[in-house]
Design a protein around this motif. Structure first.
Motif, PDB file in Angstrom:
ATOM      1  N   ARG A 180       8.977   4.287  -5.967  1.00  0.00           N
ATOM      2  CA  ARG A 180      10.258   4.679  -5.376  1.00  0.00           C
ATOM      3  C   ARG A 180      10.180   4.665  -3.854  1.00  0.00           C
ATOM      4  O   ARG A 180      11.101   4.204  -3.171  1.00  0.00           O
ATOM      5  N   ARG A 181       9.068   5.140  -3.316  1.00  0.00           N
ATOM      6  CA  ARG A 181       8.935   5.204  -1.862  1.00  0.00           C
ATOM      7  C   ARG A 181       8.789   3.820  -1.247  1.00  0.00           C
ATOM      8  O   ARG A 181       9.356   3.548  -0.187  1.00  0.00           O
ATOM      9  N   PHE A 182       8.046   2.936  -1.887  1.00  0.00           N
ATOM     10  CA  PHE A 182       7.950   1.567  -1.387  1.00  0.00           C
ATOM     11  C   PHE A 182       9.322   0.886  -1.452  1.00  0.00           C
ATOM     12  O   PHE A 182       9.671   0.094  -0.575  1.00  0.00           O
ATOM     13  N   SER A 183      10.090   1.187  -2.489  1.00  0.00           N
ATOM     14  CA  SER A 183      11.440   0.619  -2.603  1.00  0.00           C
ATOM     15  C   SER A 183      12.334   1.125  -1.475  1.00  0.00           C
ATOM     16  O   SER A 183      13.136   0.363  -0.916  1.00  0.00           O
ATOM     17  N   LEU A 184      12.202   2.401  -1.132  1.00  0.00           N
ATOM     18  CA  LEU A 184      12.995   2.953  -0.028  1.00  0.00           C
ATOM     19  C   LEU A 184      12.630   2.292   1.297  1.00  0.00           C
ATOM     20  O   LEU A 184      13.510   1.995   2.118  1.00  0.00           O
ATOM     21  N   ILE A 185      11.342   2.056   1.494  1.00  0.00           N
ATOM     22  CA  ILE A 185      10.912   1.359   2.711  1.00  0.00           C
ATOM     23  C   ILE A 185      11.482  -0.051   2.735  1.00  0.00           C
ATOM     24  O   ILE A 185      11.979  -0.527   3.767  1.00  0.00           O
ATOM     25  N   GLY A 186      11.412  -0.749   1.601  1.00  0.00           N
ATOM     26  CA  GLY A 186      11.978  -2.096   1.522  1.00  0.00           C
ATOM     27  C   GLY A 186      13.469  -2.097   1.794  1.00  0.00           C
ATOM     28  O   GLY A 186      13.988  -2.984   2.493  1.00  0.00           O
TER      29      GLY A 186
END
Length: 253
Positions: A30-36
């Motif tokens: 989820r956090r990597f998706s938010l960064i993306g």
């Protein structure tokens, strides 16, 4: 040196009252998706405002190609620094940072790492130029080379040497790495370098920007001080964007 994922951070379980804690990998995804999402928003806001400003100028009968280079850069990159990057950083705040200790980088080690950047930049530039030529049939133009050659020296110094390194290191090193380093240093370095390379939006710059991004990410991870990567970035931009084109123009004269 920790090269693997850090699972001891209690925040990765994202637990809350009345719900079961999620495994760390779901929180990480989820956090990597938010960064993306934040990085995509950066590009969309920046490019969208570029198109809007160009359209408004054409409606006013302004020939953007005849504008001074410094004014073209303000119209093109002003939205990036004033809006797109701050919006991206605001979106990234949904991903918490890890507090870290700050360490000094000695002068000798600083210059060793700076020297390492030179072959990295040369090799990356060579790969980018060869691929651009192969994919375009030799018709592709290097936009940064044209800018460095045609712009007046003061414009290059202000935009390429002073302004760009500060904003780019802020977003692609500090904001990204501080939020991703909990999942391991290698993933944080790779994401930071890849985002930095893709941000340049052309093959000519992607490979050397990616390579330099890895070096800058390593420096930031080891020191947690942005001043070192900003200074390295400024020196490299000064050499490649300001000094080298002027030496070549003197030799050709």
């Amino acid at each position: 040196m920790n090269w693997g994922p850090v699972n001891s951070d209690p925040s990765v379980h994202d637990s809350g009252a009345g719900r079961a804690a999620r495994p760390w990998w779901q929180v990480a995804r989820r956090r990597f998706s938010l960064i993306g999402f934040a990085l995509c928003a950066l590009l969309l806001v920046w490019l969208g405002l570029q198109v809007l400003i160009a359209a408004l100028l054409r409606m006013q009968g302004v020939n953007t190609g005849a504008m001074p280079t410094w004014l073209q850069l303000i119209a093109g990159n002003g939205p990036l620094y004033a809006l797109a990057m701050p919006i991206a950083v605001l979106l990234m705040r949904a991903v918490p940072r890890i507090p870290t200790r700050k360490f000094p980088l000695g002068v000798g080690r600083f210059f060793i790492l700076l020297i390492i950047c030179m072959p990295v930049m040369y090799l990356g530039s060579l790969i980018g130029s060869m691929l651009s030529a192969a994919l375009s049939g030799g018709t592709a133009d290097n936009p940064i080379q044209e800018l460095a050659t045609n712009a007046d020296p003061l414009t290059v110094l202000v935009f390429m040497v002073l302004v760009a390194p500060v904003f780019e290191e802020w977003v692609f090193r500090k904001e990204l790495i501080d939020r991703l380093r909990r999942y391991g240093e290698v993933p944080a370095m790779l994401v930071s370098a890849a985002a930095f390379g893709l941000f340049h939006l052309n093959l000519f710059q992607f490979f050397y920007a990616f390579g330099l991004g890895l070096v800058f990410a390593y420096v930031y991870l080891r020191t947690s001080r942005l001043r070192y990567t900003i200074l390295m970035h400024m020196i490299i931009n000064f050499n490649g964007g300001f000094l080298a084109p002027r030496i070549l123009s003197l030799l050709d004269a």
